[in-house]
Design a protein around this motif. Structure first.
Motif, PDB file in Angstrom:
ATOM      1  N   ALA A  39       0.822  -1.073  -0.136  1.00 50.25           N
ATOM      2  CA  ALA A  39      -0.017   0.030  -0.068  1.00 50.25           C
ATOM      3  C   ALA A  39       0.958   1.124  -0.168  1.00 50.25           C
ATOM      4  CB  ALA A  39      -0.882   0.117   1.230  1.00 50.25           C
ATOM      5  N   ILE A  40       0.471   2.338  -0.657  1.00 45.68           N
ATOM      6  CA  ILE A  40       1.132   3.592  -0.683  1.00 45.68           C
ATOM      7  C   ILE A  40       0.280   4.729  -0.357  1.00 45.68           C
ATOM      8  CG2 ILE A  40       2.228   5.240  -2.324  1.00 45.68           C
ATOM      9  CD1 ILE A  40       3.209   3.015  -4.262  1.00 45.68           C
ATOM     10  N   VAL A  41       0.220   5.273   1.004  1.00 42.87           N
ATOM     11  CA  VAL A  41      -0.345   6.706   1.273  1.00 42.87           C
ATOM     12  C   VAL A  41       0.538   7.667   0.735  1.00 42.87           C
ATOM     13  CG1 VAL A  41      -0.859   7.851   3.307  1.00 42.87           C
ATOM     14  CG2 VAL A  41      -1.027   5.207   3.596  1.00 42.87           C
ATOM     15  N   ASN A  42      -0.065   8.230  -0.426  1.00 42.48           N
ATOM     16  CA  ASN A  42       0.400   9.340  -1.096  1.00 42.48           C
ATOM     17  C   ASN A  42       0.123  10.384  -0.661  1.00 42.48           C
ATOM     18  OD1 ASN A  42       1.833  10.823  -3.160  1.00 42.48           O
ATOM     19  ND2 ASN A  42       0.783   9.670  -4.840  1.00 42.48           N
ATOM     20  N   LEU A  43       1.041  11.336   0.041  1.00 41.76           N
ATOM     21  CA  LEU A  43       0.795  12.691   0.560  1.00 41.76           C
ATOM     22  C   LEU A  43       1.378  13.695  -0.205  1.00 41.76           C
ATOM     23  CD1 LEU A  43       1.551  11.615   4.255  1.00 41.76           C
ATOM     24  CD2 LEU A  43      -0.717  11.691   3.247  1.00 41.76           C
ATOM     25  N   VAL A 105       4.671   5.202   3.217  1.00 41.68           N
ATOM     26  CA  VAL A 105       3.821   6.967   3.561  1.00 41.68           C
ATOM     27  C   VAL A 105       4.954   7.707   3.118  1.00 41.68           C
ATOM     28  CG1 VAL A 105       3.322   8.149   5.256  1.00 41.68           C
ATOM     29  CG2 VAL A 105       3.006   5.806   5.894  1.00 41.68           C
ATOM     30  N   THR A 106       4.421   8.585   2.073  1.00 39.51           N
ATOM     31  CA  THR A 106       5.463   9.470   1.243  1.00 39.51           C
ATOM     32  C   THR A 106       5.625  10.732   2.136  1.00 39.51           C
ATOM     33  OG1 THR A 106       3.622  10.615   0.329  1.00 39.51           O
ATOM     34  CG2 THR A 106       4.342   8.760  -0.949  1.00 39.51           C
ATOM     35  N   GLY A 107       6.521  11.643   1.727  1.00 34.51           N
ATOM     36  CA  GLY A 107       6.586  12.894   2.335  1.00 34.51           C
ATOM     37  C   GLY A 107       5.727  13.867   1.702  1.00 34.51           C
ATOM     38  N   ALA A 108       5.645  15.051   2.255  1.00 32.55           N
ATOM     39  CA  ALA A 108       4.702  16.213   1.882  1.00 32.55           C
ATOM     40  C   ALA A 108       5.306  17.332   2.462  1.00 32.55           C
ATOM     41  CB  ALA A 108       3.254  16.005   2.604  1.00 32.55           C
ATOM     42  N   PRO A 109       5.147  18.573   1.615  1.00 29.05           N
ATOM     43  CA  PRO A 109       5.786  19.742   1.524  1.00 29.05           C
ATOM     44  C   PRO A 109       5.132  20.750   2.452  1.00 29.05           C
ATOM     45  CG  PRO A 109       4.446  19.790  -0.375  1.00 29.05           C
ATOM     46  CD  PRO A 109       4.144  18.582   0.176  1.00 29.05           C
ATOM     47  N   CYS A 142      10.851  10.879   3.862  1.00 24.60           N
ATOM     48  CA  CYS A 142      11.017  12.455   3.979  1.00 24.60           C
ATOM     49  C   CYS A 142      10.076  13.117   5.406  1.00 24.60           C
ATOM     50  CB  CYS A 142      10.773  13.248   2.865  1.00 24.60           C
ATOM     51  SG  CYS A 142      11.741  14.791   3.054  1.00 24.60           S
ATOM     52  N   TRP A 143       9.116  13.790   4.986  1.00 18.72           N
ATOM     53  CA  TRP A 143       8.209  14.332   5.962  1.00 18.72           C
ATOM     54  C   TRP A 143       7.379  12.972   6.616  1.00 18.72           C
ATOM     55  CZ3 TRP A 143       2.786  14.013   6.915  1.00 18.72           C
ATOM     56  CH2 TRP A 143       2.383  14.618   7.889  1.00 18.72           C
ATOM     57  N   HIS A 235      15.111  11.870  -0.400  1.00 19.63           N
ATOM     58  CA  HIS A 235      13.900  11.454  -1.287  1.00 19.63           C
ATOM     59  C   HIS A 235      14.880  10.742  -2.503  1.00 19.63           C
ATOM     60  CE1 HIS A 235      10.297  13.717  -0.511  1.00 19.63           C
ATOM     61  NE2 HIS A 235      11.073  14.670  -0.415  1.00 19.63           N
ATOM     62  N   PRO A 236      15.013   9.307  -2.229  1.00 17.48           N
ATOM     63  CA  PRO A 236      15.873   8.568  -3.013  1.00 17.48           C
ATOM     64  C   PRO A 236      15.037   8.364  -4.452  1.00 17.48           C
ATOM     65  CG  PRO A 236      14.843   7.182  -1.496  1.00 17.48           C
ATOM     66  CD  PRO A 236      14.849   8.562  -0.757  1.00 17.48           C
ATOM     67  N   GLU A 237      13.712   8.470  -4.468  1.00 19.25           N
ATOM     68  CA  GLU A 237      12.723   8.373  -5.683  1.00 19.25           C
ATOM     69  C   GLU A 237      12.717   9.537  -6.664  1.00 19.25           C
ATOM     70  OE1 GLU A 237      10.279  10.736  -3.143  1.00 19.25           O
ATOM     71  OE2 GLU A 237      11.696   9.118  -2.626  1.00 19.25           O
TER      72      GLU A 237
END
Length: 315
Positions: A39-43, A105-109, A142-143, A235-237
């Motif tokens: 699963a990817i929680v894309n923020l 769980v991704t980052g967010a600005p 990240c965040w 952010h390696p991606e």
């Protein structure tokens, strides 16, 4: 082996053009293989770009993956069409009864905001709590890494005098840790953030191990000692031009933007940027999938049990 995604997802055409092995859900259904459910929680606000970046890295392993994209119901994205969100994302409420081999769980600005000031913070806390007994291993980026460290361990983030922006060399601290298997002793990775997590706080926290740091950028990689939580502060991606687009955007807005360090040849933004971090990005994701997820997750997803990682309010 491929990463399984909906046939109409825009990332599919991009990835197939790069010879990344992707498979539609219809074709995958005819294979007698138990895929890993990720699963990817894309923020991130640029959700389609982030989907492509993450799927590119996830698709570079021998494992077959089935991807579920999750959005926050308590937040309406402004930079992605609602039709895209409706077609390819589910809410956390729709996912909460399921179990997953892995979660990103991704980052967010939004790292300059206090965590509690983020409009979807209560929902994200529920997701992080849920992940402890519904997910075998979670990667926080990240965040998302700062949020996970704060929620699970009470580790604060601190503002930086200047934005950490560029591609920085990092030093491996524990080469025996499987997440770092195959890494060079010094490796590059991008950062783009206004706050930091301090190494001393991680080192002082029971159940956490600091794995990689940078003399310039600070903490890059930490993990729970059982491997079921991984925290990546960079952010390696990121793609070749991600930092360039961010820099150009800030310049166009009249901001006093700092040139991303160690990114352009000679730190000259008139030169095309060079990609130096891609191989270690692929390796990090492959190691996480193999050693933290595949090697430990039960064949029966329903058998995934709770993580023993203590939360911030536990003794």
């Amino acid at each position: 082996m491929p990463v399984t995604i909906p046939s109409a997802l825009p990332a599919r055409r991009i990835l197939e053009g790069e010879n990344v092995f992707v498979m539609t859900q219809g074709r995958a259904g005819h294979q007698d293989i138990r895929p890993l459910h990720i699963a990817i929680v894309n923020l991130m606000p640029t959700k389609m770009a982030t989907e492509t970046q993450l799927l590119r890295l996830l698709g570079n392993t021998p494992l077959q993956l089935e991807i579920t994209l999750i959005r926050m119901a308590s937040h309406d994205p402004r930079n992605t069409a609602q039709a895209h969100m409706d077609a390819f994302y589910i809410t956390f409420d729709e996912a909460r009864e399921r179990k997953f081999d892995g979660l990103i769980v991704t980052g967010a600005p939004i790292e300059t905001l206090p965590f509690e000031a983020v409009d979807y913070w209560p929902e994200l806390c529920t997701v992080l709590d849920w992940s402890r007994d519904h997910v075998f291993s979670t990667m926080h980026v990240c965040w998302g890494a700062q949020a996970g460290l704060y929620h699970h361990y009470g580790i604060e983030k601190f503002p930086l005098a200047e934005k950490m922006f560029g591609v920085f060399p990092h030093r491996v601290l524990d080469p025996r840790n499987r997440v770092l298997s195959g890494f060079d002793e010094i490796f590059p990775a991008p950062h783009s953030r206004h706050t930091e997590t301090r190494a001393a706080d991680i080192e002082a926290t029971e159940g956490l191990e600091l794995l990689a740091v940078s003399e310039e950028a600070g903490v890059y990689l930490a993990a729970s000692t059982d491997g079921r939580q991984l925290y990546v502060t960079g952010h390696p991606e990121y793609e070749r031009d991600t930092l360039k687009l961010e820099y150009d955007r800030d310049i166009s807005r009249g901001l006093d933007a700092t040139v991303p360090r160690h990114y352009y040849p000679g730190d000259d933004p008139s030169q095309p940027p060079m990609v130096t971090w891609r191989s270690h990005a692929y390796l990090l994701y492959a190691n996480w999938l193999n050693y933290c997820v595949y090697q430990g997750t039960p064949y029966d997803l329903g058998a995934i049990g709770p993580q023993i990682t203590p939360t911030a309010d536990e003794d």
